[in-house]
Motif scaffolding. Sequence first.
Motif, mmCIF file in Angstrom:
data_model
loop_
_atom_site.group_PDB
_atom_site.id
_atom_site.type_symbol
_atom_site.label_atom_id
_atom_site.label_comp_id
_atom_site.label_asym_id
_atom_site.label_seq_id
_atom_site.Cartn_x
_atom_site.Cartn_y
_atom_site.Cartn_z
ATOM 1 N N ILE A 22 7.802 -11.829 2.575
ATOM 2 C CA ILE A 22 7.615 -11.513 1.158
ATOM 3 C C ILE A 22 8.042 -12.658 0.244
ATOM 4 N N PRO A 23 9.229 -13.285 0.435
ATOM 5 C CA PRO A 23 9.578 -14.405 -0.448
ATOM 6 C C PRO A 23 8.553 -15.540 -0.409
ATOM 7 N N ALA A 24 8.028 -15.831 0.771
ATOM 8 C CA ALA A 24 7.008 -16.881 0.875
ATOM 9 C C ALA A 24 5.736 -16.464 0.136
ATOM 10 N N ALA A 25 5.364 -15.195 0.237
ATOM 11 C CA ALA A 25 4.170 -14.713 -0.465
ATOM 12 C C ALA A 25 4.347 -14.840 -1.977
ATOM 13 N N ASP A 42 -1.565 -8.460 -6.076
ATOM 14 C CA ASP A 42 -0.364 -8.506 -5.243
ATOM 15 C C ASP A 42 -0.381 -7.332 -4.271
ATOM 16 N N MET A 43 -0.725 -7.625 -3.030
ATOM 17 C CA MET A 43 -0.757 -6.596 -1.994
ATOM 18 C C MET A 43 0.318 -6.853 -0.945
ATOM 19 N N SER A 44 1.276 -7.731 -1.256
ATOM 20 C CA SER A 44 2.264 -8.144 -0.275
ATOM 21 C C SER A 44 3.152 -7.000 0.195
ATOM 22 N N GLN A 45 3.384 -6.011 -0.644
ATOM 23 C CA GLN A 45 4.196 -4.881 -0.232
ATOM 24 C C GLN A 45 3.512 -3.566 -0.554
ATOM 25 N N GLY A 46 2.225 -3.599 -0.803
ATOM 26 C CA GLY A 46 1.526 -2.380 -1.165
ATOM 27 C C GLY A 46 1.923 -1.894 -2.541
ATOM 28 N N VAL A 47 2.434 -2.790 -3.367
ATOM 29 C CA VAL A 47 2.855 -2.453 -4.718
ATOM 30 C C VAL A 47 1.740 -2.876 -5.669
ATOM 31 N N PRO A 48 1.203 -1.945 -6.438
ATOM 32 C CA PRO A 48 0.120 -2.314 -7.360
ATOM 33 C C PRO A 48 0.574 -3.378 -8.353
ATOM 34 N N GLY A 49 -0.340 -4.225 -8.745
ATOM 35 C CA GLY A 49 -0.048 -5.279 -9.706
ATOM 36 C C GLY A 49 -0.150 -4.822 -11.145
ATOM 37 N N SER A 50 -0.430 -3.558 -11.362
ATOM 38 C CA SER A 50 -0.538 -3.052 -12.728
ATOM 39 C C SER A 50 0.209 -1.720 -12.825
ATOM 40 N N HIS A 51 0.584 -1.365 -14.047
ATOM 41 C CA HIS A 51 1.311 -0.120 -14.267
ATOM 42 C C HIS A 51 0.355 1.067 -14.230
ATOM 43 N N PRO A 52 0.846 2.237 -13.853
ATOM 44 C CA PRO A 52 -0.014 3.433 -13.884
ATOM 45 C C PRO A 52 -0.357 3.795 -15.327
ATOM 46 N N PRO A 53 -1.452 4.530 -15.533
ATOM 47 C CA PRO A 53 -1.833 4.933 -16.893
ATOM 48 C C PRO A 53 -0.727 5.742 -17.555
#
Length: 148
Positions: A22-25, A42-53
């Motif tokens: 993850i740090p390298a990504a 950003d799919m490095s941890q399955g965390v969306p790159g945008s906030h939910p509505p």
Amino acid sequence: MTGSRLGLRLSKGILNTISPPIPAAYQWASLYVATQERPLLDMSQGVPGSHPPKFLQEALGASSSSPQSFGYCPADGELLLRKSLAEEIKFVYGSDSDVTAHDIALTTGCNMAFFATIMSLADAGDEVILPVPWYVTHTALLCIPELE
């Protein structure tokens, strides 16, 4: 063996585990110049790159402030959600699919599911094949010796 900064002994399994990617990504991502046509996802941890509505944030806030939300859920997941998933499986794969809510366990993420699966099915000395790409915690779990 002592962790130089930790001041305590680390297990051989952990010392033989590779560093998390993850740090390298994140370092690679910082070098990427995103554009409107080519945004960085950003799919490095399955965390969306945008906030939910906003409506979803408000619903989550209301739900999390409810006294019924305090504490842990059942270890195998909420029964209503497991029933819904069983119904979805029957809808997709046919009503004769032999699956019920009691055949399903839901976890809070893939690492917990992987941990539960390995701890349930594998014994010391068993071989586990990890498909590529794998997540660093998967290899770390496989390095844990059977402790007495």
